[in-house]
Design an enzyme around this catalytic site. Structure first.
Site, PDB file in Angstrom:
ATOM      1  N   GLN A 160     -67.393 -15.063   6.698  1.00  8.92           N
ATOM      2  CA  GLN A 160     -66.650 -13.994   6.310  1.00  8.92           C
ATOM      3  C   GLN A 160     -65.526 -14.444   5.508  1.00  8.92           C
ATOM      4  OE1 GLN A 160     -64.778 -13.705  10.407  1.00  8.92           O
ATOM      5  NE2 GLN A 160     -64.575 -11.586   9.725  1.00  8.92           N
ATOM      6  N   PRO A 285     -61.869 -24.404   7.870  1.00 13.96           N
ATOM      7  CA  PRO A 285     -60.451 -23.607   7.472  1.00 13.96           C
ATOM      8  C   PRO A 285     -59.870 -22.436   8.392  1.00 13.96           C
ATOM      9  CG  PRO A 285     -62.205 -22.869   6.463  1.00 13.96           C
ATOM     10  CD  PRO A 285     -63.012 -24.140   7.078  1.00 13.96           C
ATOM     11  N   GLY A 287     -59.764 -21.652  12.838  1.00 14.43           N
ATOM     12  CA  GLY A 287     -59.447 -21.698  14.201  1.00 14.43           C
ATOM     13  C   GLY A 287     -61.270 -22.059  15.163  1.00 14.43           C
ATOM     14  N   GLY A 288     -61.878 -20.917  14.683  1.00 19.21           N
ATOM     15  CA  GLY A 288     -62.331 -20.836  15.070  1.00 19.21           C
ATOM     16  C   GLY A 288     -63.448 -19.227  14.146  1.00 19.21           C
ATOM     17  N   GLU A 290     -66.597 -17.260  14.913  1.00 20.11           N
ATOM     18  CA  GLU A 290     -67.459 -16.172  15.897  1.00 20.11           C
ATOM     19  C   GLU A 290     -69.132 -16.201  15.542  1.00 20.11           C
ATOM     20  OE1 GLU A 290     -65.424 -14.324  14.222  1.00 20.11           O
ATOM     21  OE2 GLU A 290     -65.566 -12.617  13.578  1.00 20.11           O
ATOM     22  N   HIS A 314     -61.841 -16.024  22.576  1.00 27.03           N
ATOM     23  CA  HIS A 314     -61.905 -15.356  20.957  1.00 27.03           C
ATOM     24  C   HIS A 314     -63.391 -14.836  20.094  1.00 27.03           C
ATOM     25  CE1 HIS A 314     -59.643 -12.609  17.627  1.00 27.03           C
ATOM     26  NE2 HIS A 314     -60.767 -13.504  17.034  1.00 27.03           N
ATOM     27  N   GLU A 315     -63.834 -15.906  20.283  1.00 26.43           N
ATOM     28  CA  GLU A 315     -64.964 -15.848  19.819  1.00 26.43           C
ATOM     29  C   GLU A 315     -66.035 -15.687  20.361  1.00 26.43           C
ATOM     30  OE1 GLU A 315     -63.933 -16.233  16.627  1.00 26.43           O
ATOM     31  OE2 GLU A 315     -62.791 -17.404  17.020  1.00 26.43           O
ATOM     32  N   HIS A 318     -66.316 -11.895  19.974  1.00 32.87           N
ATOM     33  CA  HIS A 318     -66.877 -11.270  18.831  1.00 32.87           C
ATOM     34  C   HIS A 318     -68.222 -10.914  19.065  1.00 32.87           C
ATOM     35  CE1 HIS A 318     -63.765 -11.413  16.182  1.00 32.87           C
ATOM     36  NE2 HIS A 318     -63.596 -12.204  16.028  1.00 32.87           N
ATOM     37  N   GLU A 337     -61.388  -7.653  14.239  1.00 34.34           N
ATOM     38  CA  GLU A 337     -59.953  -8.307  15.399  1.00 34.34           C
ATOM     39  C   GLU A 337     -59.504  -7.770  16.071  1.00 34.34           C
ATOM     40  OE1 GLU A 337     -60.463 -11.804  15.043  1.00 34.34           O
ATOM     41  OE2 GLU A 337     -62.127 -11.412  13.097  1.00 34.34           O
ATOM     42  N   ASP A 394     -59.655 -11.080   2.014  1.00 33.70           N
ATOM     43  CA  ASP A 394     -58.627 -11.655   2.756  1.00 33.70           C
ATOM     44  C   ASP A 394     -57.196 -11.460   2.478  1.00 33.70           C
ATOM     45  OD1 ASP A 394     -60.364 -13.795   3.235  1.00 33.70           O
ATOM     46  OD2 ASP A 394     -58.908 -15.611   2.352  1.00 33.70           O
ATOM     47  N   TYR A 402     -54.927  -7.937  14.356  1.00 34.49           N
ATOM     48  CA  TYR A 402     -54.855  -8.803  15.228  1.00 34.49           C
ATOM     49  C   TYR A 402     -54.543  -8.368  16.600  1.00 34.49           C
ATOM     50  CZ  TYR A 402     -58.077 -12.563  12.904  1.00 34.49           C
ATOM     51  OH  TYR A 402     -58.480 -13.564  12.959  1.00 34.49           O
ATOM     52  N   ARG A 574     -56.904 -26.581   8.550  1.00 35.75           N
ATOM     53  CA  ARG A 574     -56.571 -25.345   9.596  1.00 35.75           C
ATOM     54  C   ARG A 574     -56.014 -24.499   8.462  1.00 35.75           C
ATOM     55  NH1 ARG A 574     -56.066 -24.059  15.909  1.00 35.75           N
ATOM     56  NH2 ARG A 574     -56.187 -21.199  16.341  1.00 35.75           N
TER      57      ARG A 574
HETATM   58  N1  BES Z   1     -63.543 -13.455  12.040  1.00 36.96           N
HETATM   59  C1  BES Z   1     -62.492 -14.493  12.439  1.00 36.96           C
HETATM   60  C2  BES Z   1     -62.097 -15.522  11.374  1.00 36.96           C
HETATM   61  C3  BES Z   1     -62.384 -15.148   9.895  1.00 36.96           C
HETATM   62  C4  BES Z   1     -61.506 -14.648   9.909  1.00 36.96           C
HETATM   63  C5  BES Z   1     -62.984 -15.365   8.833  1.00 36.96           C
HETATM   64  C6  BES Z   1     -60.705 -13.862   8.521  1.00 36.96           C
HETATM   65  C7  BES Z   1     -62.917 -15.321   7.584  1.00 36.96           C
HETATM   66  C8  BES Z   1     -62.158 -13.957   7.833  1.00 36.96           C
HETATM   67  C9  BES Z   1     -62.246 -15.530  13.699  1.00 36.96           C
HETATM   68  O1  BES Z   1     -62.502 -14.581  14.795  1.00 36.96           O
HETATM   69  C10 BES Z   1     -60.109 -15.534  14.375  1.00 36.96           C
HETATM   70  O2  BES Z   1     -59.831 -14.317  14.687  1.00 36.96           O
HETATM   71  N2  BES Z   1     -60.121 -17.192  14.231  1.00 36.96           N
HETATM   72  C11 BES Z   1     -58.639 -16.966  14.756  1.00 36.96           C
HETATM   73  C12 BES Z   1     -59.066 -16.995  16.036  1.00 36.96           C
HETATM   74  C13 BES Z   1     -57.622 -16.719  16.488  1.00 36.96           C
HETATM   75  C14 BES Z   1     -57.458 -16.291  16.896  1.00 36.96           C
HETATM   76  C15 BES Z   1     -57.730 -17.220  18.285  1.00 36.96           C
HETATM   77  C16 BES Z   1     -58.465 -18.528  13.474  1.00 36.96           C
HETATM   78  O3  BES Z   1     -59.015 -19.097  12.658  1.00 36.96           O
HETATM   79  O4  BES Z   1     -57.361 -18.574  14.316  1.00 36.96           O
HETATM   80 ZN    ZN Z   2     -61.506 -13.118  15.131  1.00 38.75          ZN
END
Ligand code: BES
Ligand code: ZN
Length: 623
Positions: A160, A285, A287-288, A290, A314-315, A318, A337, A394, A402, A574
């Site tokens: 993603q 890079p 937190g998580g 999905e 959260h994940e 998704h 999100e 990005d 979010y 991260r």
């Molecule tokens: N899908 C996202 C990570 C992402 C977003 C990757 C945009 C690439 C482009 C993932 O679900 C996410 O939101 N991760 C957050 C977690 C948090 C909000 C609990 C993170 O990585 O911090």
């Molecule tokens: Zn997310």
């Protein structure tokens, strides 16, 4: 059922019975139309991939993936199939098993190059022979030193938003949905796992096969290879991690099954059968991420007390919002999100109660406030619906999607009442399962299924197409957070710190406490707080991040905090954490310090993080 309806049902049943499946499928394809997605060269209305068979070799010596990708396609009488690629070397291409012509179009910095393949009307399969290059943006190849156990190399992918095309030629738009199978060859000491049905043990020869029978968007293609093992939490949930992390991760995520059950109870069955998490090395890079059936996670959420596991909720969420019902374009990212944050907080409430849920919601509310402030000169960036044409998707992936998305849905919930809202959401997921949705389609659906039947007027368009926060926003409060604010007041106005006021505080309370330091806080007070609570030496990475931000902002250098910050920035990749700290350096005219650290840290970062920090610090990599 009225008679006309009955007759049509019978006729369509008859047609179904007498038609071959192929015709039935073809008919579906012709009627389906894809909306314009500016971040993909694909022309899915002409010819679209439906299934991918991947056959690849993962070579750690040369740091390349090579092999072939075979696609089953639905061809709407087109003579060309266009795939997205970026930094890939294409060897040759076959159509229906015979060599065919192909060309790579002009390279674009964001999008890469379209791979144009000559096909015929009767072409059913296309095979591309290719390999990745050292410019690949999805892959991070880690040497043993960059892993936890330090004995074997590691590889993970991040797809993603538009990076899958840097390791697989693909129609890289979220509107595409494919099933896949894969053969992956890795060194025999390592295990491979994907966003698919996964092995639970290593094979003897390093050959792995995967199937993903639920159709997914290409940004959810994922692979990780390392010296990992599996430990089940329940029959359908479990963790993968390096050996020294496995038990810790297993203990931290012991509520996983309860989370899945709570989620199902809210919004319907979990459609992906298995829900596992892999804890990756610290340079991951995000937190998580999905990835279906196998969430990729940072080890920074392993706090030892389950205090950061809302990320798992959260994940998991998704699996409905995002993976099941997918944003049609990256301009609709808030549909992924915003819904997921809402769902995450509902899972947390179901498991741990309203107090914890409201603390998470309030932190989200404050993040939103800060993000809106940061976009003071660019209010359009605070719309939910974005226009990212010509930009890197990005750029749209910030707190607005979010946290404004969350606040919008929470406000809707409070306006219509929770039980009505829950019925609506459950239907929403069911109706749109395994398909994509635009913001405009969502608005129509919302009006028709929630607002009109309940005779409710709601300023949906303001929330979605206007900047900042509309005035009818839900008000969120937390007694626990008020306590931390009062404690802070007390500490700052007395000479001695009454440590007992912090008894029983959880991570969220500490985070709130630290984020609320007044602008005018002195280094003397920071030293008193640090000495009382040992903040500089916290092993909780989230508390560390917010504390370090304050020490940078307020020029505090006690207890070797500068050294800790440097170690943190070198170890952890991260993006959210790293960019928060580098931004703090930048905002406080400490670019020189930032660059000194960044030079050492950058080799450890995934391209996603490195690109963000390069831009932030205006860093030109020395090549
Ligand atoms: N899908 C996202 C990570 C992402 C977003 C990757 C945009 C690439 C482009 C993932 O679900 C996410 O939101 N991760 C957050 C977690 C948090 C909000 C609990 C993170 O990585 O911090
Ligand atoms: Zn997310």
């Amino acid at each position: 059922m009225n008679i006309t309806k009955k007759i049509t049902t019978i006729t369509s049943c008859a047609i179904l019975l007498f038609c071959s499946c192929e015709t039935e499928k073809k008919e579906q394809t012709i009627t389906s139309t894809y909306v314009k997605e500016s971040h993909s060269y694909a022309q899915p209305n002409a010819s679209v991939i439906k299934h991918l068979s991947l056959d690849i070799d993962v070579d750690f010596d040369t740091e390349t993936i090579s092999g072939k990708a075979t696609y089953n396609i639905d061809n709407n009488s087109a003579n060309e199939l266009i795939l997205d690629t970026k930094f890939l070397e294409i060897d040759s291409v076959k159509a229906n098993g015979k060599t065919t012509q192909f060309s790579l179009g002009d390279f674009d910095k964001q999008l890469g190059s379209p791979l144009k393949i000559v096909i015929k009307e009767n072409t059913k399969t296309v095979t591309v022979y290719y390999n990745t290059t050292d410019k690949t943006e999805a892959l991070q190849w880690l040497n043993p030193q960059q892993t936890l156990d330090k004995t074997h190399p590691f590889l993970f992918t991040q797809g993603q938003a538009i990076l899958t095309r840097t390791w697989i030629p693909i129609q890289d738009s979220p509107q595409i949905r494919i099933t896949y199978d894969a053969k992956v060859k890795v060194p025999k000491e390592l295990m491979a796992v994907m966003s698919a049905e996964n092995p639970k043990e290593k094979t003897a020869d390093g050959n792995y096969t995967f199937t993903m029978k639920q159709p997914i968007s290409p940004y959810l293609m994922a692979l990780a290879v390392g010296d990992i093992a599996y430990k089940a939490v329940s029959e359908r949930t479990g963790v993968y991690a390096e050996k020294s992390m496995l038990d810790k991760a297993h203990a931290e995520f012991s509520d996983m099954e309860n989370m899945v059950a709570a989620a199902e109870n809210l919004y319907g069955d979990y459609d992906w059968e298995q829900f596992d998490v892999i804890v990756l090395p610290p340079s991951f890079p995000f937190g998580g991420m999905e990835n279906p059936r196998l969430t990729f996670a940072t080890p920074t959420i392993i706090a030892g007390d389950k205090s950061l596991t809302s990320l798992i909720a959260h994940e998991l969420a998704h699996s409905w919002s995002g993976n099941l019902v997918t944003n049609a374009t990256w301009n609709d990212f808030w549909l992924n999100e915003g819904f997921t944050v809402y769902f995450e907080i509902r899972i947390m409430e179901a498991l741990y109660g309203k107090e914890r849920a409201n603390m998470i919601a309030l932190i989200s509310r404050q993040d939103l406030e800060e993000e809106i402030e940061s976009f003071e000169d660019n209010p359009e960036a605070t719309h939910l619906k974005l226009d990212l044409k010509g930009k890197n998707p990005d750029d749209g992936m910030n707190s607005i999607a979010y946290d404004k998305g969350y606040l919008f849905l929470r406000t809707l919930e409070e306006t219509v009442g929770r039980s009505t809202f829950d019925v609506f959401l459950k239907d929403y997921f069911k109706t749109h399962a395994f398909s994509t949705i635009t913001t405009e389609q969502f608005i129509t659906y919302l009006n028709k299924n929630l607002l009109e039947p309940n005779n409710i007027k709601f300023n949906t368009e303001d929330w979605i197409y206007q900047p900042r926060i509309p005035s009818n926003q839900a008000i969120i409060t937390s007694d626990k957070f008020e306590n931390t604010e009062n404690a802070l007041q007390e500490f700052l106005s007395n000479d001695t710190i009454n440590v007992s006021l912090t008894e029983g505080w959880t991570t969220l309370e500490w985070v709130h406490f630290i984020r609320n330091f007044p602008e005018t806080i002195t280094t003397k007070d920071l030293a008193r707080l640090d000495n009382a609570f040992n903040l500089t030496n916290t092993t909780n990475s989230h508390i560390a991040m917010v504390w370090f931000e304050q020490t940078i902002n307020h020029d505090y250098h006690g207890n070797h905090v500068d050294q800790k910050i440097e170690e943190f920035l070198i170890r952890v990749g991260r993006r959210w954490y790293v960019s928060t700290l580098f931004r703090a350096f930048k905002n406080n005219d400490k670019i020189k310090e930032a660059l000194e650290i960044y030079k050492k840290a950058r080799p450890n970062y995934h391209s996603v993080t490195a690109n963000t920090i390069d831009d932030l610090l205006n860093y030109k990599s020395i090549e």
